[in-house]
Scaffold this motif. Structure first.
Motif, PDB file in Angstrom:
ATOM      1  N   GLU A 160       0.602  -1.273  -0.176  1.00  0.00           N
ATOM      2  CA  GLU A 160      -0.204  -0.097   0.216  1.00  0.00           C
ATOM      3  C   GLU A 160       1.076   1.139   0.482  1.00  0.00           C
ATOM      4  OE1 GLU A 160      -3.327  -0.308   0.322  1.00  0.00           O
ATOM      5  OE2 GLU A 160      -3.471  -2.176  -0.006  1.00  0.00           O
ATOM      6  N   LEU A 161       2.333   1.516  -0.235  1.00  0.00           N
ATOM      7  CA  LEU A 161       2.609   2.321   0.357  1.00  0.00           C
ATOM      8  C   LEU A 161       4.527   2.618  -0.166  1.00  0.00           C
ATOM      9  CD1 LEU A 161       3.101   2.049   4.689  1.00  0.00           C
ATOM     10  CD2 LEU A 161       1.295   4.190   2.884  1.00  0.00           C
ATOM     11  N   ALA A 162       4.648   3.463  -0.513  1.00  0.00           N
ATOM     12  CA  ALA A 162       6.033   3.777  -1.093  1.00  0.00           C
ATOM     13  C   ALA A 162       7.203   2.796   0.143  1.00  0.00           C
ATOM     14  CB  ALA A 162       6.645   5.531  -1.633  1.00  0.00           C
ATOM     15  N   VAL A 163       7.699   3.081  -0.399  1.00  0.00           N
ATOM     16  CA  VAL A 163       8.765   1.722  -0.427  1.00  0.00           C
ATOM     17  C   VAL A 163      10.117   2.648   1.438  1.00  0.00           C
ATOM     18  CG1 VAL A 163      11.285   2.244  -1.761  1.00  0.00           C
ATOM     19  CG2 VAL A 163      11.042   0.092  -0.539  1.00  0.00           C
ATOM     20  N   TYR A 164      10.152   3.845   0.427  1.00  0.00           N
ATOM     21  CA  TYR A 164      10.390   4.407   1.889  1.00  0.00           C
ATOM     22  C   TYR A 164       9.449   4.453   3.245  1.00  0.00           C
ATOM     23  CZ  TYR A 164       8.100   8.752  -0.486  1.00  0.00           C
ATOM     24  OH  TYR A 164       7.118   8.875  -0.708  1.00  0.00           O
TER      25      TYR A 164
END
Length: 176
Positions: A141-145
Motif C-alpha cells: 500500500e505504501l512507497a518503499v521509503y
C-alpha cells in the motif's frame, strides 16, 4: 475561516512562499482572535508570530474552493532520506490490517536516512502476526521509503485523559 480571519498555506521550510491549492504546507492565520505572544517567551513568540500571522504548526492543504484540510502536525512529520512521510498515512494503512487494534507511527533517528518510520501496534485480541507480516502489508500500500523499518507490539498505547495517543511519549521513550 471565521469572518475577519485570514488563512493561507505557506511552504514548510521557510514559511515565506504561499502554496497553491492542493499543495501541503503550514497553515497560518491572522485575525483578532490570534494571540499576542507566549508569556515571557520572546523566542517562541518570534517563531510562531511573523508579521501578525500565527504559524500554527499544522500541515494543511487548501482546495480550489478555499476549504482547508489539516494533514498532520508539523512536528510529527517524518523526514527520511529527504522524503516527507505523514504518520497518518502509515497509520491508515496499518488500520486496514485485520489484526491491528491500534497503531501509531513516528520517526526515530537514523544515521543514514535522518529518520526512519517506527510503528507501535496493539494487536486485536487473539490476533497473531509478525513484524514481517506488517511490513509486507505496508509494502502493498505504501512507497518503499514509507514502510516501517521498526515494528513494536504492545498491550496498550500511552494516552491522554481524553484518549488521544501520546506519540510524543513514545518518541521520548526511545523504544526500539
Amino acid at each position: 475561516p471565521f469572518p475577519g480571519t485570514l488563512a493561507k498555506v505557506m511552504d514548510q521550510e521557510t514559511g515565506t512562499l504561499e502554496m497553491p491549492p492542493g499543495e501541503v504546507g503550514e497553515l497560518v492565520i491572522k485575525g483578532p482572535q490570534v494571540m499576542q505572544g507566549y508569556w515571557q517567551s520572546p523566542q517562541e513568540t518570534a517563531m510562531a508570530l511573523r508579521d501578525g500571522w500565527l504559524y500554527t504548526g499544522d500541515l494543511a492543504r487548501m482546495d480550489e474552493s478555499g476549504y482547508f484540510y489539516i494533514v498532520e502536525r508539523k512536528k510529527d512529520l517524518i523526514i527520511s532520506g529527504g522524503y516527507n512521510i505523514y504518520p497518518r498515512e502509515v497509520e491508515e494503512v496499518l488500520y486496514q490490517h485485520p489484526g491491528v487494534k491500534e497503531a501509531v507511527a513516528f520517526g526515530v533517528p537514523d544515521e543514514y536516512r535522518g529518520e526512519v518510520v517506527k510503528v507501535v501496534i496493539v494487536p486485536q485480541d487473539g490476533a497473531l502476526f509478525t513484524v514481517k507480516d506488517i511490513q509486507e502489508h505496508c509494502r502493498g500500500e505504501l512507497a518503499v521509503y514509507k514502510v516501517p523499518r521498526i515494528v513494536e507490539f504492545r498491550q496498550e498505547l500511552p494516552k491522554s485523559l481524553v484518549g488521544k495517543v501520546l506519540r510524543r511519549v513514545l518518541r521520548e521513550e526511545g523504544v526500539s
